[in-house]
Design a protein around this motif. Structure first.
Motif, PDB file in Angstrom:
ATOM      1  N   ALA A   1      -2.485  -5.929   3.923  1.00  0.00           N
ATOM      2  CA  ALA A   1      -2.685  -6.497   5.080  1.00  0.00           C
ATOM      3  C   ALA A   1      -3.686  -5.792   6.130  1.00  0.00           C
ATOM      4  O   ALA A   1      -3.514  -6.982   6.716  1.00  0.00           O
ATOM      5  CB  ALA A   1      -0.806  -5.413   6.354  1.00  0.00           C
ATOM      6  N   LEU A   2      -4.679  -5.433   5.785  1.00  0.00           N
ATOM      7  CA  LEU A   2      -5.422  -4.943   6.822  1.00  0.00           C
ATOM      8  C   LEU A   2      -6.376  -6.053   6.484  1.00  0.00           C
ATOM      9  O   LEU A   2      -7.304  -6.088   7.322  1.00  0.00           O
ATOM     10  CB  LEU A   2      -5.858  -3.724   6.262  1.00  0.00           C
ATOM     11  N   TYR A   3      -6.516  -6.201   4.907  1.00  0.00           N
ATOM     12  CA  TYR A   3      -7.287  -7.923   5.112  1.00  0.00           C
ATOM     13  C   TYR A   3      -7.300  -8.447   5.414  1.00  0.00           C
ATOM     14  O   TYR A   3      -8.023  -9.596   5.948  1.00  0.00           O
ATOM     15  CB  TYR A   3      -8.254  -7.468   2.823  1.00  0.00           C
TER      16      TYR A   3
ATOM     17  N   LEU B   1       1.728 -11.883  12.040  1.00  0.00           N
ATOM     18  CA  LEU B   1       2.416 -11.696  10.874  1.00  0.00           C
ATOM     19  C   LEU B   1       2.211 -10.060  10.404  1.00  0.00           C
ATOM     20  O   LEU B   1       2.630  -9.073   9.546  1.00  0.00           O
ATOM     21  CB  LEU B   1       2.490 -12.814   9.428  1.00  0.00           C
ATOM     22  N   ASN B   2       0.319 -10.289  10.733  1.00  0.00           N
ATOM     23  CA  ASN B   2      -0.467  -9.520  10.058  1.00  0.00           C
ATOM     24  C   ASN B   2      -0.007  -7.665  10.263  1.00  0.00           C
ATOM     25  O   ASN B   2       0.033  -6.944   9.218  1.00  0.00           O
ATOM     26  CB  ASN B   2      -1.665  -9.380  10.398  1.00  0.00           C
ATOM     27  N   VAL B   3       0.058  -7.337  11.618  1.00  0.00           N
ATOM     28  CA  VAL B   3       0.639  -6.074  12.003  1.00  0.00           C
ATOM     29  C   VAL B   3       2.146  -6.008  11.585  1.00  0.00           C
ATOM     30  O   VAL B   3       2.091  -5.079  11.469  1.00  0.00           O
ATOM     31  CB  VAL B   3       0.581  -6.228  13.559  1.00  0.00           C
ATOM     32  N   ILE B   4       3.034  -6.849  11.492  1.00  0.00           N
ATOM     33  CA  ILE B   4       4.245  -6.992  11.389  1.00  0.00           C
ATOM     34  C   ILE B   4       4.501  -6.375  10.305  1.00  0.00           C
ATOM     35  O   ILE B   4       4.925  -5.350   9.568  1.00  0.00           O
ATOM     36  CB  ILE B   4       5.301  -8.024  11.309  1.00  0.00           C
ATOM     37  N   GLY B   5       3.629  -6.921   8.537  1.00  0.00           N
ATOM     38  CA  GLY B   5       3.323  -6.077   7.984  1.00  0.00           C
ATOM     39  C   GLY B   5       3.452  -5.348   6.948  1.00  0.00           C
ATOM     40  O   GLY B   5       3.316  -4.312   6.189  1.00  0.00           O
TER      41      GLY B   5
ATOM     42  N   ILE C   1       2.691  -2.353   9.584  1.00  0.00           N
ATOM     43  CA  ILE C   1       3.783  -1.244   9.600  1.00  0.00           C
ATOM     44  C   ILE C   1       5.188  -1.163   9.164  1.00  0.00           C
ATOM     45  O   ILE C   1       5.302  -0.196   8.510  1.00  0.00           O
ATOM     46  CB  ILE C   1       4.151  -2.355  11.303  1.00  0.00           C
ATOM     47  N   ALA C   2       5.589  -2.256   8.495  1.00  0.00           N
ATOM     48  CA  ALA C   2       6.123  -2.508   7.699  1.00  0.00           C
ATOM     49  C   ALA C   2       5.800  -1.689   6.165  1.00  0.00           C
ATOM     50  O   ALA C   2       6.735  -0.217   5.300  1.00  0.00           O
ATOM     51  CB  ALA C   2       7.269  -4.214   7.279  1.00  0.00           C
ATOM     52  N   ALA C   3       4.520  -2.058   5.727  1.00  0.00           N
ATOM     53  CA  ALA C   3       4.753  -1.877   4.737  1.00  0.00           C
ATOM     54  C   ALA C   3       4.110  -0.207   5.045  1.00  0.00           C
ATOM     55  O   ALA C   3       4.862   0.690   3.535  1.00  0.00           O
ATOM     56  CB  ALA C   3       3.775  -2.075   4.187  1.00  0.00           C
ATOM     57  N   PHE C   4       4.009  -0.182   5.603  1.00  0.00           N
ATOM     58  CA  PHE C   4       3.577   1.614   6.027  1.00  0.00           C
ATOM     59  C   PHE C   4       4.198   2.530   6.256  1.00  0.00           C
ATOM     60  O   PHE C   4       4.364   4.251   5.746  1.00  0.00           O
ATOM     61  CB  PHE C   4       2.513   1.936   7.332  1.00  0.00           C
ATOM     62  N   VAL C   5       5.392   1.820   7.278  1.00  0.00           N
ATOM     63  CA  VAL C   5       6.791   2.909   7.190  1.00  0.00           C
ATOM     64  C   VAL C   5       7.328   3.262   6.002  1.00  0.00           C
ATOM     65  O   VAL C   5       8.354   3.449   5.191  1.00  0.00           O
ATOM     66  CB  VAL C   5       7.595   2.098   8.396  1.00  0.00           C
ATOM     67  N   GLY C   6       8.263   1.637   5.176  1.00  0.00           N
ATOM     68  CA  GLY C   6       8.459   1.727   3.755  1.00  0.00           C
ATOM     69  C   GLY C   6       7.991   2.446   2.906  1.00  0.00           C
ATOM     70  O   GLY C   6       8.924   3.802   2.230  1.00  0.00           O
ATOM     71  N   GLY C   7       6.319   2.434   2.837  1.00  0.00           N
ATOM     72  CA  GLY C   7       5.982   3.396   1.635  1.00  0.00           C
ATOM     73  C   GLY C   7       6.389   4.876   1.937  1.00  0.00           C
ATOM     74  O   GLY C   7       6.184   5.630   1.237  1.00  0.00           O
ATOM     75  N   GLY C   8       6.045   5.364   3.192  1.00  0.00           N
ATOM     76  CA  GLY C   8       7.112   6.394   4.288  1.00  0.00           C
ATOM     77  C   GLY C   8       7.783   7.055   3.185  1.00  0.00           C
ATOM     78  O   GLY C   8       8.688   7.996   3.274  1.00  0.00           O
ATOM     79  N   PHE C   9       9.163   6.035   3.588  1.00  0.00           N
ATOM     80  CA  PHE C   9       9.967   6.054   3.023  1.00  0.00           C
ATOM     81  C   PHE C   9      10.037   6.942   1.325  1.00  0.00           C
ATOM     82  O   PHE C   9      10.627   7.420   1.197  1.00  0.00           O
ATOM     83  CB  PHE C   9      11.206   4.741   3.324  1.00  0.00           C
ATOM     84  N   ALA C  10       9.625   5.792   0.883  1.00  0.00           N
ATOM     85  CA  ALA C  10       9.293   5.862  -0.547  1.00  0.00           C
ATOM     86  C   ALA C  10       9.110   7.322  -1.226  1.00  0.00           C
ATOM     87  O   ALA C  10       9.957   7.461  -1.661  1.00  0.00           O
ATOM     88  CB  ALA C  10       8.647   4.627  -0.912  1.00  0.00           C
ATOM     89  N   LEU C  11       8.220   7.791  -0.626  1.00  0.00           N
ATOM     90  CA  LEU C  11       6.751   8.417  -0.800  1.00  0.00           C
ATOM     91  C   LEU C  11       8.239  10.149  -0.346  1.00  0.00           C
ATOM     92  O   LEU C  11       8.336  10.953  -1.004  1.00  0.00           O
ATOM     93  CB  LEU C  11       6.138   8.937   0.192  1.00  0.00           C
ATOM     94  N   SER C  12       9.315   9.823   0.233  1.00  0.00           N
ATOM     95  CA  SER C  12       9.837  11.313   1.049  1.00  0.00           C
ATOM     96  C   SER C  12      10.808  10.389   0.406  1.00  0.00           C
ATOM     97  O   SER C  12      11.868  12.062  -0.296  1.00  0.00           O
ATOM     98  CB  SER C  12      10.476  11.398   2.639  1.00  0.00           C
ATOM     99  N   ASN C  13      11.177   9.588  -0.809  1.00  0.00           N
ATOM    100  CA  ASN C  13      12.606   9.900  -1.286  1.00  0.00           C
ATOM    101  C   ASN C  13      12.142   9.988  -3.282  1.00  0.00           C
ATOM    102  O   ASN C  13      12.388   9.766  -4.179  1.00  0.00           O
ATOM    103  CB  ASN C  13      13.305   8.798  -1.278  1.00  0.00           C
ATOM    104  N   GLY C  14      11.361  10.456  -2.882  1.00  0.00           N
ATOM    105  CA  GLY C  14      10.082  10.385  -4.120  1.00  0.00           C
ATOM    106  C   GLY C  14       8.520  10.400  -5.271  1.00  0.00           C
ATOM    107  O   GLY C  14       8.153  10.106  -5.626  1.00  0.00           O
ATOM    108  N   GLY C  15       8.814   8.636  -3.740  1.00  0.00           N
ATOM    109  CA  GLY C  15       7.261   8.825  -4.281  1.00  0.00           C
ATOM    110  C   GLY C  15       7.026   7.929  -5.211  1.00  0.00           C
ATOM    111  O   GLY C  15       7.941   7.107  -6.307  1.00  0.00           O
ATOM    112  N   PHE C  16       6.004   8.449  -5.895  1.00  0.00           N
ATOM    113  CA  PHE C  16       5.918   7.668  -6.757  1.00  0.00           C
ATOM    114  C   PHE C  16       6.096   8.160  -9.259  1.00  0.00           C
ATOM    115  O   PHE C  16       5.216   8.062  -9.846  1.00  0.00           O
ATOM    116  CB  PHE C  16       3.828   7.596  -7.322  1.00  0.00           C
TER     117      PHE C  16
END
Length: 101
Positions: free
Chosen positions: A63-65, A78-82, A84-99
Motif C-alpha cells: 500500500a505504501l508503494y 484506496l491506498n490509505v484504507i488498505g 490502515i487495514a493492513a497495519f491494524v490487522g497486522g497488529g491484531f495478528a501480532l497480539s494473537n500470536g503473530g508469526f
C-alpha cells in the motif's frame, strides 16, 4: 476577470492524469485494499494469526508503494484504507500470536 463579469462558465476539463488509463496503479490500489481487509479479518481471529501477520507484513509495504506511484485521488483513498487495514490487522495478528505457528 472578464469571465466572472459575463457569467459564462468554462467547461470542466480533465487533467492529464485522469485522461490516461493507468491500470497498474488501479490494480495495486485494489490489491492493497483487498490484502489489507483480509489481514484485518484474519488478524482478528486468533486461530488465523499467522496468515493475518503475513498479510499485514505484505499489505503495508504494498500500500505504501502504491501510494507513492498513485495518479488519482481515488487510488490514494484506496491506498490509505488498505494501509490502515493492513497495519491494524497486522497488529491484531501480532497480539494473537503473530508469526508463531
Amino acid at each position: 476577470m472578464p469571465q466572472e463579469a459575463t457569467g459564462a462558465r468554462q467547461p470542466a476539463t480533465r487533467t492529464q492524469a485522469e485522461a490516461e488509463p493507468h491500470r497498474f496503479q488501479d490494480v495495486l490500489a485494489v490489491a492493497a485494499v483487498t490484502i489489507g481487509i483480509a489481514a484485518l479479518i484474519l488478524g482478528w481471529i486468533p486461530s488465523t494469526h499467522f496468515v493475518g501477520a503475513v498479510l499485514g507484513a505484505v499489505g503495508l509495504p504494498l500500500a505504501l508503494y502504491s501510494q507513492m506511484i498513485s495518479a488519482t485521488t481515488n487510488e490514494r483513498w484506496l491506498n490509505v484504507i488498505g494501509m490502515i487495514a493492513a497495519f491494524v490487522g497486522g497488529g491484531f495478528a501480532l497480539s494473537n500470536g503473530g508469526f508463531s505457528l
